[in-house]
Scaffold this motif. Structure first.
Motif, mmCIF file in Angstrom:
data_model
loop_
_atom_site.group_PDB
_atom_site.id
_atom_site.type_symbol
_atom_site.label_atom_id
_atom_site.label_comp_id
_atom_site.label_asym_id
_atom_site.label_seq_id
_atom_site.Cartn_x
_atom_site.Cartn_y
_atom_site.Cartn_z
ATOM 1 N N GLU A 1 -4.042 -20.826 -13.424
ATOM 2 C CA GLU A 1 -3.741 -19.288 -13.904
ATOM 3 C C GLU A 1 -2.276 -19.008 -13.341
ATOM 4 O O GLU A 1 -1.910 -19.350 -12.204
ATOM 5 C CB GLU A 1 -4.642 -18.419 -13.071
ATOM 6 C CG GLU A 1 -4.308 -16.623 -13.508
ATOM 7 C CD GLU A 1 -5.160 -15.812 -12.543
ATOM 8 O OE1 GLU A 1 -4.646 -14.869 -12.332
ATOM 9 O OE2 GLU A 1 -6.187 -16.138 -12.297
ATOM 10 N N ARG A 2 -1.573 -18.618 -14.378
ATOM 11 C CA ARG A 2 -0.001 -18.187 -14.119
ATOM 12 C C ARG A 2 0.126 -16.939 -13.575
ATOM 13 O O ARG A 2 -0.226 -16.010 -14.646
ATOM 14 C CB ARG A 2 1.069 -18.811 -15.060
ATOM 15 C CG ARG A 2 0.975 -20.214 -15.034
ATOM 16 C CD ARG A 2 1.834 -20.885 -16.174
ATOM 17 N NE ARG A 2 1.975 -22.059 -16.233
ATOM 18 C CZ ARG A 2 1.218 -22.825 -16.927
ATOM 19 N NH1 ARG A 2 0.034 -22.339 -17.553
ATOM 20 N NH2 ARG A 2 1.251 -24.263 -16.693
ATOM 21 N N VAL A 3 0.756 -16.634 -12.574
ATOM 22 C CA VAL A 3 1.239 -15.038 -12.422
ATOM 23 C C VAL A 3 2.642 -14.826 -12.649
ATOM 24 O O VAL A 3 3.456 -15.603 -11.820
ATOM 25 C CB VAL A 3 0.857 -14.779 -10.926
ATOM 26 C CG1 VAL A 3 1.174 -13.268 -10.602
ATOM 27 C CG2 VAL A 3 -0.503 -14.980 -10.645
ATOM 28 N N TYR A 4 3.011 -13.952 -13.537
ATOM 29 C CA TYR A 4 4.321 -13.697 -13.945
ATOM 30 C C TYR A 4 5.010 -12.509 -13.327
ATOM 31 O O TYR A 4 4.178 -11.730 -12.606
ATOM 32 C CB TYR A 4 4.426 -13.486 -15.579
ATOM 33 C CG TYR A 4 3.842 -14.738 -16.183
ATOM 34 C CD1 TYR A 4 4.606 -15.632 -16.427
ATOM 35 C CD2 TYR A 4 2.673 -14.595 -16.726
ATOM 36 C CE1 TYR A 4 4.102 -16.831 -17.220
ATOM 37 C CE2 TYR A 4 2.139 -15.774 -17.548
ATOM 38 C CZ TYR A 4 2.926 -16.807 -17.660
ATOM 39 O OH TYR A 4 2.483 -17.998 -18.375
ATOM 40 N N ALA A 5 6.354 -12.654 -13.213
ATOM 41 C CA ALA A 5 7.000 -11.660 -12.514
ATOM 42 C C ALA A 5 7.176 -10.318 -13.659
ATOM 43 O O ALA A 5 7.417 -10.591 -14.820
ATOM 44 C CB ALA A 5 8.296 -11.956 -12.349
ATOM 45 N N TYR A 6 6.952 -9.353 -12.914
ATOM 46 C CA TYR A 6 7.169 -8.016 -13.991
ATOM 47 C C TYR A 6 8.096 -7.201 -13.306
ATOM 48 O O TYR A 6 8.562 -7.121 -12.262
ATOM 49 C CB TYR A 6 5.976 -7.412 -14.044
ATOM 50 C CG TYR A 6 4.820 -7.921 -14.772
ATOM 51 C CD1 TYR A 6 4.401 -7.790 -16.144
ATOM 52 C CD2 TYR A 6 3.857 -8.752 -14.158
ATOM 53 C CE1 TYR A 6 3.543 -8.298 -16.934
ATOM 54 C CE2 TYR A 6 2.840 -9.462 -15.113
ATOM 55 C CZ TYR A 6 2.785 -9.354 -16.162
ATOM 56 O OH TYR A 6 1.861 -9.837 -17.030
ATOM 57 N N VAL B 1 8.300 1.627 -18.715
ATOM 58 C CA VAL B 1 7.712 0.625 -19.578
ATOM 59 C C VAL B 1 7.580 -0.806 -18.414
ATOM 60 O O VAL B 1 8.661 -1.105 -17.896
ATOM 61 C CB VAL B 1 8.541 0.091 -20.876
ATOM 62 C CG1 VAL B 1 8.196 -1.094 -21.343
ATOM 63 C CG2 VAL B 1 8.556 1.443 -21.763
ATOM 64 N N THR B 2 6.375 -1.433 -18.530
ATOM 65 C CA THR B 2 6.447 -2.594 -17.543
ATOM 66 C C THR B 2 6.657 -3.976 -18.543
ATOM 67 O O THR B 2 5.908 -4.101 -19.582
ATOM 68 C CB THR B 2 5.180 -2.622 -16.813
ATOM 69 O OG1 THR B 2 5.212 -1.392 -15.995
ATOM 70 C CG2 THR B 2 5.109 -4.011 -15.918
ATOM 71 N N GLU B 3 7.607 -4.729 -18.033
ATOM 72 C CA GLU B 3 7.825 -5.902 -19.113
ATOM 73 C C GLU B 3 7.761 -7.259 -18.142
ATOM 74 O O GLU B 3 8.103 -7.076 -16.845
ATOM 75 C CB GLU B 3 8.976 -5.933 -19.819
ATOM 76 C CG GLU B 3 9.007 -4.759 -20.845
ATOM 77 C CD GLU B 3 10.639 -4.614 -21.355
ATOM 78 O OE1 GLU B 3 11.606 -5.015 -20.862
ATOM 79 O OE2 GLU B 3 10.719 -4.038 -22.518
ATOM 80 N N ILE B 4 7.486 -8.336 -18.698
ATOM 81 C CA ILE B 4 7.700 -9.646 -18.187
ATOM 82 C C ILE B 4 9.073 -9.952 -17.710
ATOM 83 O O ILE B 4 9.805 -9.629 -18.609
ATOM 84 C CB ILE B 4 6.948 -10.593 -18.749
ATOM 85 C CG1 ILE B 4 5.215 -10.618 -18.798
ATOM 86 C CG2 ILE B 4 6.946 -12.128 -17.974
ATOM 87 C CD1 ILE B 4 4.571 -11.481 -19.649
ATOM 88 N N VAL B 5 9.575 -10.527 -16.929
ATOM 89 C CA VAL B 5 10.757 -10.770 -16.661
ATOM 90 C C VAL B 5 10.932 -12.400 -17.121
ATOM 91 O O VAL B 5 10.028 -13.183 -16.800
ATOM 92 C CB VAL B 5 11.036 -10.972 -14.814
ATOM 93 C CG1 VAL B 5 12.431 -11.466 -14.765
ATOM 94 C CG2 VAL B 5 11.018 -9.710 -14.562
ATOM 95 N N PHE B 6 11.973 -12.346 -17.722
ATOM 96 C CA PHE B 6 12.527 -13.710 -18.682
ATOM 97 C C PHE B 6 13.819 -14.282 -17.928
ATOM 98 O O PHE B 6 14.584 -13.378 -17.241
ATOM 99 C CB PHE B 6 12.721 -13.612 -20.009
ATOM 100 C CG PHE B 6 11.358 -13.520 -20.640
ATOM 101 C CD1 PHE B 6 10.931 -14.599 -21.234
ATOM 102 C CD2 PHE B 6 10.694 -12.171 -20.768
ATOM 103 C CE1 PHE B 6 9.684 -14.500 -21.890
ATOM 104 C CE2 PHE B 6 9.692 -12.158 -21.720
ATOM 105 C CZ PHE B 6 9.100 -13.393 -22.353
#
Length: 127
Positions: A52-57, A67-72
């Motif tokens: 399971e990967r936990v992404y930065a938001y 608005v909450t978005e995933i950090v790229f």
């Protein structure tokens, strides 16, 4: 099957999960092979799920709300951490599994290595 204890190097080209599984099996095999009397060893591990990967938001506030978005970064999502899957069961096939002391030592080692209850580990005599 058929690899000896000295053939435990893993080279995986599959998914991250497949590489994780093969490397874990290889490490367990290496430890079990070091147990006196274990003999020829094969290891198979099953899992409940995958990595399971936990992404930065990040949350951006605008005049219409937030608005909450995933950090790229560099076009890919930023992964904060990877949580390994839970081990569901382990099968060890060992030449020395017919010896009760060897079997118990293998069971103890695998229980500690993988933090798995003993009832999820099966140790079988190699043919």
């Amino acid at each position: 099957m058929g690899a000896s204890c000295s053939d435990s190097v893993v080279r995986s080209r599959g998914s991250h999960f497949e590489a994780y599984r093969k490397n874990l099996e290889s490490k367990v095999k290496e430890v079990v092979c070091a147990i006196e009397g274990a003999g020829k060893v094969e290891v198979a591990i099953t899992f409940d799920g995958t990595v399971e990967r936990v992404y930065a938001y990040e949350t951006k506030t605008t005049s219409s709300g937030s608005v909450t978005e995933i950090v790229f970064a560099n076009g890919a999502p930023v992964v904060i951490k990877e949580v390994p899957p839970v081990v569901k069961g382990v099968v060890i096939v060992a030449g020395g599994a017919d010896n009760a002391v060897v079997k118990l030592n293998i069971l103890r080692a695998v229980t500690v290595l993988l933090d798995v209850d003993y009832n999820r580990i099966e140790i079988i005599k190699y043919k």
